[in-house]
Design an enzyme around this catalytic site. Structure first.
Site, mmCIF file in Angstrom:
data_model
loop_
_atom_site.group_PDB
_atom_site.id
_atom_site.type_symbol
_atom_site.label_atom_id
_atom_site.label_comp_id
_atom_site.label_asym_id
_atom_site.label_seq_id
_atom_site.Cartn_x
_atom_site.Cartn_y
_atom_site.Cartn_z
ATOM 1 N N GLU A 173 -23.704 -15.983 -4.159
ATOM 2 C CA GLU A 173 -22.839 -16.587 -5.191
ATOM 3 C C GLU A 173 -22.431 -18.027 -4.863
ATOM 4 O O GLU A 173 -21.250 -18.378 -4.916
ATOM 5 C CB GLU A 173 -21.585 -15.719 -5.413
ATOM 6 C CG GLU A 173 -21.918 -14.381 -6.015
ATOM 7 C CD GLU A 173 -20.714 -13.581 -6.513
ATOM 8 O OE1 GLU A 173 -19.560 -13.951 -6.217
ATOM 9 O OE2 GLU A 173 -20.947 -12.572 -7.208
ATOM 10 N N GLU A 291 -25.858 -7.361 -7.618
ATOM 11 C CA GLU A 291 -24.474 -6.849 -7.709
ATOM 12 C C GLU A 291 -24.221 -6.449 -9.152
ATOM 13 O O GLU A 291 -24.310 -7.294 -10.050
ATOM 14 C CB GLU A 291 -23.447 -7.892 -7.268
ATOM 15 C CG GLU A 291 -23.484 -8.158 -5.775
ATOM 16 C CD GLU A 291 -22.319 -9.016 -5.285
ATOM 17 O OE1 GLU A 291 -21.227 -8.978 -5.875
ATOM 18 O OE2 GLU A 291 -22.539 -9.755 -4.309
HETATM 19 O O1 AHR Z 1 -18.773 -6.967 -4.453
HETATM 20 C C1 AHR Z 1 -17.572 -7.674 -4.292
HETATM 21 C C2 AHR Z 1 -17.770 -9.181 -4.354
HETATM 22 O O2 AHR Z 1 -18.173 -9.521 -5.647
HETATM 23 C C3 AHR Z 1 -18.840 -9.772 -3.488
HETATM 24 O O3 AHR Z 1 -18.387 -10.048 -2.203
HETATM 25 C C4 AHR Z 1 -19.169 -11.050 -4.200
HETATM 26 O O4 AHR Z 1 -20.491 -11.453 -3.987
HETATM 27 C C5 AHR Z 1 -18.855 -10.761 -5.646
HETATM 28 O O5 AHR Z 1 -18.058 -11.712 -6.217
#
Ligand code: AHR
Length: 498
Positions: A173, A291
């Site tokens: 990210e 994610e």
């Molecule tokens: O999964 C929780 C968080 O969400 C992770 O650390 C990040 O990559 C995202 O914003």
């Protein structure tokens, strides 16, 4: 009862399902590692401190791959802090989650855990505070066979054979201002390119994932993805997507999250294909949706530098599990471009598995749709033609009341239909036409539903929400009428002889 025409043909195939579609994620965050997968004092802990009760549930989920060690955490993480004798490892402040990291678990413990769990690691390098050279050193430590300082250090630390990790993320990210060492798209593109070159020089067999947009609301979406891919198109194999959904109080919008996920995927595919055209490239860029989940971000409360505090411990309801099922359909429907998807996360932190320190382990509501799709959503994804009534949402426009996908597994000659009924009042009858398959016989129809959408599983009542088997529909000349109850998640498994 509402009626939906449902047509599937064995020749209308979207793609083979890559097993990595059912991957997950363990970050050094909250209690994911400590008191999650690792708790040396727990009664079920093995000789390395790994909880076997948790391991068993992970195996039930049939997770083939786990992303590690972050997440936001990785952007300030020095992998060297987590190797060598445990008593020599430093305690560090983790700026991402305001916790103290003891480094009791590092890459060498993780690889041992992953082997025991029959899981392939997907490793992220630090491109926040980390340098391209250090990313290369990390690959060397893990994957180089021997005769260099770092590969010999790995051997000294107990791993004679290289870990041979195949899949690496170029940071996490990096588009987000919250990220440690956040960069703009050009700066990330340049830094990630240099890291990619070094990492592939060290081990040319690895595959790389570039950081795509962290969500669709961020102002740089999707320009970030275009810029980054222009730098990295020939060096990387995947662009990452991250997307979380929560209930802001409008149930139609929340149920319709599946439509947003499909829109997000289509936007990134179009952006990648634009870069492909601009570069006159023959290479197709695949997506690593590394994610995704339901996550109540508004509830986050961080603590001050505690070790493994209970943060991001969302307790999932029946409604969350329904939405979750719809999202899994969205991923499968795009299996031609989404090759990797990581449920974020696996244990305790926004997870389907929840533990008590020193105590029991619990299946959250979301455990069930994940387990069903991961177990039976294998083989080929087929194109489902749906003629369904629609419902109105504020965020996603007017969308079908049923979200569905179907898979065909040639190995055991089964078809599996997954379907979410978003209708709040009516059951829906799916008039399913499956004539291209012969000898149809329904094996089971499993439904997840209930009178209370807010129902959850608790340690006191661990099976409060779980799927139930319902009457099997009759097959007549290649067709069957399947009733899917209002507000329900369904799995229908059918055997065939061709
Ligand atoms: O999964 C929780 C968080 O969400 C992770 O650390 C990040 O990559 C995202 O914003």
């Amino acid at each position: 009862m509402k009626k939906v025409k449902y047509f599937v043909d064995k020749n209308y195939k979207i793609s083979e399902v890559d097993p990595r579609m059912f991957a997950s994620f363990i970050e050094h965050l909250g209690r994911a590692v400590y008191t999650g997968i690792y708790e040396p004092d727990h009664p079920t802990a093995d000789d390395q401190g790994f909880r076997q009760d948790v391991m068993e549930l992970i195996k039930e989920l049939k997770v083939p791959m786990v992303r590690y060690p972050g997440g936001n955490f990785v952007s300030g993480y020095n992998w060297r802090d987590g190797i060598g004798p445990k008593e020599d490892r430093p305690r560090r402040l983790d700026y991402a989650w305001r916790t103290t990291e003891t480094n009791e678990v590092g890459i060498d413990e993780f690889v041992d855990w992953a082997k025991k769990a029959d899981i392939e690691p997907m490793i992220a390098v630090n491109l926040g505070t980390g340098t391209p050279q250090d990313a290369g050193y990390f690959v060397e430590y893990c994957n180089h066979p021997g005769d260099t300082d770092l590969s010999e250090l790995r051997k000294k630390n107990g791993h004679e054979e290289p870990h041979n990790f195949k899949l690496w993320c170029l940071g996490n990210e990096m588009d987000g201002p919250w990220q440690i060492g956040h960069l703009n798209a050009d700066d990330y593109g340049k830094k990630a390119l240099e890291a990619a070159k070094i990492m592939k020089w060290v081990d040319p067999t690895i595959e790389l994932v570039a950081c795509g947009s962290s969500n669709a609301e961020i102002p740089t979406f999707p320009e970030w993805d275009r810029t980054v891919l222009e730098y990295l198109y020939e060096q990387v194999d995947y662009i990452s997507c991250h997307r979380y959904y929560e209930n802001f109080g409008n149930i139609e919008d929340f149920l319709g999250s599946f439509a947003d996920m499909e829109k997000f995927i289509n936007t990134i595919v179009s952006t990648a294909d634009y870069v492909k055209a601009k570069k006159r490239s023959n290479k197709t860029m695949y997506l690593s949706f590394d994610e995704w989940n339901v996550w109540y971000q508004k509830k986050i409360k961080l603590t001050d530098w505690e070790v493994a505090p209970p943060i991001l411990e969302d307790i999932y309801s029946l409604l969350d599990a329904l939405v979750f099922g719809g999202l899994m359909c969205s991923l499968l429907k795009h299996a031609d471009r989404v090759k990797i998807a990581c449920l974020a996360q696996l244990v305790n932190v926004i997870a389907p598995i929840f533990t008590r320190k020193g105590g029991a382990v619990l299946k959250q509501t979301t455990f069930y749709p994940f387990q069903q799709v991961s177990t039976y959503g294998r083989g080929e994804v087929l194109n489902v033609l749906l003629d369904a009534p629609t419902f109105k949402t504020n965020l996603h426009g007017e969308i079908p009341i049923v979200q569905s996908t179907a898979t065909y597994n040639k190995e055991d000659n089964t078809i599996t239909i997954f379907a979410l009924n978003c209708d709040q009042i009516d059951d829906v009858e799916l008039s399913a036409e499956l004539r291209s398959f012969g000898g149809l016989k329904v094996i089971e129809h499993v439904v997840l539903d209930g009178p209370d959408l807010n129902a959850t599983n608790t340690f006191e009542n661990p099976e409060n929400v779980k799927p139930r088997n319902v009457d099997i529909p009759e097959v007549r000349e290649g067709s069957l009428n399947i009733v899917i109850p209002k507000l329900s998640w369904n799995m229908i498994r059918i055997s065939c002889n061709k």
